[in-house]
Enzyme design. Sequence first.
Site, PDB file in Angstrom:
ATOM      1  N   ASN A 350       0.744  -1.220  -0.047  1.00 36.04           N
ATOM      2  CA  ASN A 350      -0.193   0.142   0.006  1.00 36.04           C
ATOM      3  C   ASN A 350       0.848   1.001  -0.130  1.00 36.04           C
ATOM      4  O   ASN A 350       1.164   2.150   0.396  1.00 36.04           O
ATOM      5  CB  ASN A 350      -1.086  -0.236   1.293  1.00 36.04           C
ATOM      6  N   HIS A 381      -8.691   3.615   8.293  1.00 34.62           N
ATOM      7  CA  HIS A 381      -8.981   2.292   7.812  1.00 34.62           C
ATOM      8  C   HIS A 381     -10.505   2.005   7.972  1.00 34.62           C
ATOM      9  O   HIS A 381     -11.273   1.390   7.505  1.00 34.62           O
ATOM     10  CB  HIS A 381      -8.019   0.921   7.637  1.00 34.62           C
TER      11      HIS A 381
END
Length: 508
Positions: A350, A381
């Site tokens: 990521n 998140h």
Amino acid sequence: MEELAVSSFKTTGSKWLLPVSDFVGFPLDQVNFLACQVFALCAAFCFRLYLGPRDTSPLLRHAVAILFGLSFITFCFGWYAVHITLLVMVCYWILVIADTRNIHRYTMTVAISYLTACQVSRVFIYSYGILSTDFSGPLMIITQKTTMLAFQVHDGMSKKSEDLTADQKRLSVTSKPSLIEYLSYNLNFLSVLVGPCSHYNDYIDFIEGRHVQRRLGKPPGTNAGRSGPDEVPEPSPMAAVTRKLVICVVCMVLFLTLTKAFPITYNVDSRFVSEAPFLTRLSYAFFSIQAARPKFYFAWTLADAINNAAGYGVKGADETGRVSWDLISNLNIWGIETATSFKKFIDNWNIQTGVWLKTVCYDRAPRYRTALTFVLSALWHGVYPGYYFTFITAIPITMAARGVRRNLRPHFLSSHLMKLGYDVLTWAATQLCVCYTVMPFLLLAVEPTIDYYRSMYFHVHIISILTAIALSRGRQHGDGASCSSSNGTRPPSLQEHPPPSNNNLKGN
């Protein structure tokens, strides 16, 4: 049980592909997502070939990118797309009216708060096990883009040049974007569904035809006085796109086979936990986490290929003239699978989210940079408890890994054989630590997370905390000082690779 799950599935997106969903046995929202990404790939090729910057005005390129982007989120999420467009418009309103000295604070507060509110409502409306249309992915990408742009406008319009780092100076935005530029940056079809996030200046260079020239420079013999997007021949992305699509196919096959063969939830199956030996449970955890990765590899690699197909993503060229198309790549699969330290693993996973965290948090926090960055990452998140278990667990592991690298690694560099042995041991330790750390991220809820950690006797927590304490004498004073030291202890995931020069390509 499967029939119950399918019948309870609800979607606000288009139901045109419901027959396809029933035929292949995948949830409709996943089928819609894949259909939009395949269409985006085709549209990206057309965008480069027929709406290139040499023959088309930036206004038209912006408009087409927005139109397709809005169509995709409407197709996938139906009226939930309002959440995405609303956040973009509110953040643009802040950009226009707010004082540039505080614009980054207001935007961050609003974007993170709205994202969190949507995630909280979704968790309460749809429990952990019930499938439902998940619009949080695009909302997370929008949060990254709006906040990063706000920080870069703040840097460019309210701070003195000498107060900025080299990266902040290069990426600063010195004038507020127009509405169409802002909408195009946030809602373009290339990245609206799954990202990746990219810098505003890079995206505008791509739309206006300066992207290739900025990254590759002028070829020998080019007239220095000439201007325009045709100064540098545009390299073909076909080789890069083909390679990434092959990776996607392989990852899809692995997902359809390995992922179903090693379900994550079996790690907390009561019978398995009570009867299987510790080493068996440890081995299964390793293989189940490995099997869970292909779906992420697939989604991020396909998104990267879509951007490349449109002509976006040139990073530089090496000495042989080979062009890299990895400017906005979100992962380095080889780097992930061969990582010999926790920080190397994070650095290759990521990647663009790491760039965002560095831009808006790590480089600006006066103290406790690492801890604050992990907290922001967990908040971004979502609100599932498993996310917080993962990122809180990662803090002592990161500290222990730094201590090991700083204090122990130099003793293993005296010979090639010792260095090889050190690399093998640290690879195994890294992969097991990653499995242990990310398991709650996939289990989501508190109870299965505690059950798993209890079955593992909390061994990584204990070892990492004791190691960090034992090696703390070797640390430099202050988190900021240790992170900027020359021995490579700063988390690379929070570093941004500088743009390559013509003769120096720095790949991921």
